[in-house]
Design an enzyme around this catalytic site. Structure first.
Site, PDB file in Angstrom:
ATOM      1  N   GLU A   1     -16.742 -18.532  -0.476  1.00  0.00           N
ATOM      2  CA  GLU A   1     -16.725 -20.049  -0.263  1.00  0.00           C
ATOM      3  C   GLU A   1     -17.182 -20.269   1.288  1.00  0.00           C
ATOM      4  OE1 GLU A   1     -16.362 -22.825  -0.797  1.00  0.00           O
ATOM      5  OE2 GLU A   1     -14.742 -23.438  -2.310  1.00  0.00           O
TER       6      GLU A   1
ATOM      7  N   GLY B   1     -21.982 -25.780  -1.074  1.00  0.00           N
ATOM      8  CA  GLY B   1     -21.542 -25.395   0.136  1.00  0.00           C
ATOM      9  C   GLY B   1     -21.861 -23.820   0.750  1.00  0.00           C
TER      10      GLY B   1
ATOM     11  N   LYS C   1      -9.723 -23.695   8.050  1.00  0.00           N
ATOM     12  CA  LYS C   1      -9.293 -24.492   9.059  1.00  0.00           C
ATOM     13  C   LYS C   1      -7.843 -23.931   9.445  1.00  0.00           C
ATOM     14  CE  LYS C   1     -11.830 -28.596   8.814  1.00  0.00           C
ATOM     15  NZ  LYS C   1     -11.894 -30.160   8.444  1.00  0.00           N
TER      16      LYS C   1
ATOM     17  N   ARG D   1     -26.563 -29.942   5.617  1.00  0.00           N
ATOM     18  CA  ARG D   1     -26.509 -28.689   5.166  1.00  0.00           C
ATOM     19  C   ARG D   1     -27.579 -27.676   5.780  1.00  0.00           C
ATOM     20  NH1 ARG D   1     -22.934 -29.048   0.785  1.00  0.00           N
ATOM     21  NH2 ARG D   1     -23.401 -30.767  -0.623  1.00  0.00           N
TER      22      ARG D   1
ATOM     23  N   ASP E   1     -21.863 -30.214   4.352  1.00  0.00           N
ATOM     24  CA  ASP E   1     -22.587 -31.663   4.436  1.00  0.00           C
ATOM     25  C   ASP E   1     -21.616 -32.558   4.856  1.00  0.00           C
ATOM     26  OD1 ASP E   1     -20.978 -31.606   1.974  1.00  0.00           O
ATOM     27  OD2 ASP E   1     -22.095 -33.436   1.626  1.00  0.00           O
TER      28      ASP E   1
ATOM     29  N   VAL F   1     -16.621 -30.600  10.104  1.00  0.00           N
ATOM     30  CA  VAL F   1     -17.748 -29.691  10.354  1.00  0.00           C
ATOM     31  C   VAL F   1     -18.734 -29.834   9.549  1.00  0.00           C
ATOM     32  CG1 VAL F   1     -16.369 -28.219  11.995  1.00  0.00           C
ATOM     33  CG2 VAL F   1     -16.389 -27.901   9.355  1.00  0.00           C
TER      34      VAL F   1
END
Ligand code: PRP
Length: 190
Positions: A106, A51, A138, A172, A166, A160
């Protein structure tokens, strides 16, 4: 863009949460802070696959200081939309982190379990410093109390997709962050 591609995107996106331009503006700010933080030192940027790839590549190009990059792959979710709490290392670093200033990159901190596990692993390898930058975090009460030094955007607790994130391996490549249409969850083959 082909008509088919337009339709495919429209199926999964309920609404765009963060526009592509807003992401790039915020990344430029984060990069300036990182330039200032490291000064003449060369950080080891550790991207968390898959990600964080999009964020990592944009962030490192917005920074002006020299950096070294490496990647780790960990698995926490499988194809579900909720964390399992189970984290496994699928690919470890090539670089030695001992005595280095490590910057973990991240895409999103949700429950915080993935990052918590990763930081425990990295701390045992005796880096000089660990810093964490996450594009998204979050806002949820039950999340782990985990170290995050810089956050691009605090977001509501919705599933999301886009800009590296993804669902079942898809979405993505969207240039923005969007909320996934819940009806897609049943439709996507996992
Ligand atoms: C996602 C994301 C984070 C993690 C965050 O990774 O990239 O690493 O989940 O969730 P948490 O805070 O609840 O642990 P995922 O395992 O889905 O793999 P991916 O990066 O390949 O999408």
């Amino acid at each position: 863009m082909t008509q088919a591609a337009t339709e495919r995107r429209a199926v999964g996106v309920v609404r765009i949460l963060i526009e592509a331009r807003a992401i790039q503006t915020r990344i430029a700010e984060l990069a300036r802070e990182l330039d200032d933080h490291y000064g003449s030192d060369i950080p080891l940027m550790v991207g968390v696959l898959n990600g964080a790839v999009t964020f990592m590549t944009d962030l490192m190009r917005a920074m002006t200081i020299p950096v070294v990059i490496d990647f780790m792959a960990v698995s926490s979710y499988g194809a579900s939309t909720r964390t399992s709490g189970v984290v496994r290392i699928l690919k470890d670093l090539s670089e030695d982190v001992e005595g280095r200033r490590v910057l973990v990159v991240e895409d999103i901190v949700d429950s915080g379990l993935t990052l918590q596990y990763l930081l425990d692993v990295l701390r045992r390898r005796n880096p000089a410093e660990i810093r964490v930058v996450a594009l998204l975090k979050k806002e949820k009460g039950e999340a782990a109390d985990v170290q995050v030094d810089q956050v691009g955007f605090a977001i509501p607790d919705e599933f999301v997709i886009g800009y590296g994130l993804d669902y079942a391996g898809q979405y993505r490549n969207l240039p923005y962050v969007a909320v996934l249409d819940p009806s897609v969850i049943d439709d996507v083959e996992v």
